[in-house]
Design an enzyme around this catalytic site. Structure first.
Site, short mmCIF file in Angstrom:
data_model
loop_
_atom_site.label_atom_id
_atom_site.label_comp_id
_atom_site.label_asym_id
_atom_site.label_seq_id
_atom_site.Cartn_x
_atom_site.Cartn_y
_atom_site.Cartn_z
N ASP A 10 -9.16 6.10 2.27
CA ASP A 10 -8.82 5.49 0.98
C ASP A 10 -9.71 6.15 -0.09
OD1 ASP A 10 -8.23 3.85 -1.13
OD2 ASP A 10 -8.96 1.99 -0.20
N GLU A 111 -4.10 7.00 -0.38
CA GLU A 111 -4.35 6.44 0.95
C GLU A 111 -3.54 7.15 2.02
OE1 GLU A 111 -3.70 2.26 1.86
OE2 GLU A 111 -4.71 1.74 -0.01
#
Length: 368
Positions: A10, A111
Site C-alpha cells: 500500500d 495498492e
DNA sequence: GTATGCTTTCGGC
DNA sequence: TTACGGCCGAAAGCATAC
C-alpha cells in the site's frame, strides 16, 4: 489450497507523496491534494493529505474550506489533483512490484497484492526479507514509501498492512492469525458493512473472536449459505481468494459538478451528454460493450440518487447510451423534486467486444 | 427456501 | 458558522429464477 504467503503493498498517502516527489521543498509542510469543483474559489473536497496535515485533522473527504480553516495559521500547501501524473508513477511502481511476485493483482492506483509463496519457499523469514527489499527498491527507484502486510492470504495481508503506517511492515504468520484477528471488530472484515455489523450486533457478535465461536448453522440461517459460510471462514482467517490479475473493469463512469443547482433537464443533459462522450470513448478504447446504463444525481443537500436500466443485449452504441441517459434523467426529475448539484453517467455489465455476439446473430439470424 | 440478478446506496481511497 | 470530488467496487434490498 496449499499454504501461501501473500503481501499487500500500500503506497503511503499516495497523491500527496507524489506531489512531494515532484517538489521536494514542500516536504515537512502540510500537503493537501484537492479536487476543486470550480463552483467557487475553494469549493471542493480533500482527496489526500500527507501525515503532517493529518496531525491538524485534515483527512480525505473533508471540504477544502474546512481544511483551510484547520491550517489557517500554518504554512500549508494546497494543490489540485493531477491524476495523470500519479498514474504514471503508479505504473512504474506496479511494474517493479510485478517483478517480485509469483502472481500479481493491482487493486487500485496505490495498492497491489503479491503472491510470493514460491519464491520465498513459503518461509516467513524470507518473506520479511523480500518485503524489506521491495520497500528499499521502491524507495531507491521512485523515492516513495509504502506499507506492507504479509500473511497467509489476502484477508490477513490487507488487515496487517493497516497495522503500521506509514512506512510499515507487518507480518502475521499462520500460527499468529487467531490472536491477531480475535480482538478486531467484525467491521474490519471485507463483506461486513454497516447493516451487517448491526445485524451481527443483535446476535451479540461484535468482535471477530465472537464471530468465530458463533454457530455456523445459525450464521447460515441468518445470512444464507454463501454469506454465512464466508463470515465463518473469514472469522477463522481462512480466505482462498487467489491473487490474480484483474480483468476488465466492471464499470466506467464520470461525474461532474454543475455550475449551479438545477432541476432543468436541458441544463442537466448538456452536462451529461459531454460526460457520455468521455465515458463512451473510454469504452471504445477498452474494446468493451455495455448492457447497463446508470445516471447519478447528487442533490443540493448532498443526498445521492441513481437510476439505471439494463438492456437485453450488449451494445457499444453512443446513441443508445445518450437516449437511455435522457430517459433516466426524465424519469428521475418526474419522480423527485431534488435539485441537482452534481450529475454523472455510468456504463456497466461490460463485456469484451468480440465474436460471441456475431455467432449468436448468425445462428438465430440465419440468412442475414 | 436459497441462489442469482438487478437496482440503489454506501464507503474507501 | 458553514463549508463538500470523482471514481470504483461492495453492500443492501428486492424481484425473480431455480
Amino acid at each position: 489450497m496449499q499454504a501461501r504467503i501473500v503481501m499487500l503493498v500500500d503506497l503511503d498517502y499516495f497523491f500527496a507523496q507524489c506531489e512531494e516527489l515532484r517538489k521536494p521543498s514542500i516536504k515537512g509542510k502540510p500537503v493537501v491534494v484537492c479536487v476543486y469543483s470550480g463552483r467557487t474559489k475553494d469549493s471542493g473536497a480533500v482527496s489526500t493529505a500527507n501525515y503532517v496535515a493529518r496531525k491538524y485533522g485534515v483527512t480525505s473527504g473533508i471540504p477544502i474550506s474546512l481544511a483551510k480553516k484547520k491550517l489557517q495559521d500554518v504554512d500549508a500547501i494546497f494543490l489540485p489533483v493531477d491524476k495523470e501524473f500519479y498514474k504514471e508513477i503508479s505504473g512504474n511502481i506496479m511494474e517493479i512490484l510485478r517483478g517480485y511476485a509469483d502472481h500479481f493483482e493491482q487493486v487500485s492506483v496505490d495498492e497491489a497484492y503479491l503472491d510470493v509463496t514460491h519464491r520465498t519457499k513459503a518461509n516467513y523469514q524470507r518473506a520479511k526479507q523480500l518485503a524489506e527489499t521491495i520497500k528499499d527498491d521502491i524507495l531507491t527507484q521512485q523515492q516513495l514509501t509504502c506499507s506492507i502486510g504479509v500473511g497467509p492470504n489476502k484477508l490477513i495481508a490487507k488487515i496487517a498492512a493497516d497495522i503500521q503506517k506509514p512506512d510499515g511492515l507487518t507480518l502475521v504468520k499462520p500460527e499468529q492469525v487467531k490472536r491477531f484477528l480475535a480482538p478486531l471488530p467484525v467491521r474490519r472484515l471485507v463483506g461486513v458493512g454497516k447493516k451487517t455489523e448491526k445485524r451481527l450486533e443483535t446476535l451479540g457478535v461484535r468482535t471477530v473472536s465472537q464471530l468465530a465461536s458463533f454457530d455456523v448453522q445459525r450464521l447460515i440461517d441468518v445470512f444464507g449459505r454463501k454469506l454465512g459460510t464466508y463470515f465463518h471462514n473469514a472469522s477463522l482467517g481462512f480466505d482462498d481468494d487467489p491473487v490474480q490479475e484483474k480483468g476488465e473493469p466492471e464499470s466506467v463512469s464520470r461525474i461532474s459538478t454543475l455550475k449551479e443547482d438545477t432541476t432543468n433537464l436541458g441544463v442537466i443533459l448538456d452536462k451529461a451528454y459531454r460526460l457520455c462522450d468521455d465515458v463512451h470513448s473510454k469504452l471504445l478504447s477498452l474494446e468493451l460493450m455495455y448492457r447497463s446504463v446508470s445516471v447519478y444525481v447528487v442533490g443540493s443537500d448532498l443526498s445521492t440518487h441513481s437510476r439505471s436500466k439494463t438492456f437485453e443485449n450488449p451494445t457499444s452504441s453512443l446513441e443508445s447510451f445518450k437516449t437511455a441517459v435522457k430517459e433516466l434523467f426524465e424519469k428521475f426529475l418526474a419522480e423527485s423534486d431534488v435539485e441537482a448539484r452534481r450529475v454523472g453517467v455510468k456504463l456497466s455489465s461490460l463485456t469484451k467486444k468480440e465474436a460471441k455476439q456475431k455467432q449468436l446473430t448468425s445462428f438465430f439470424g440465419g440468412s442475414s
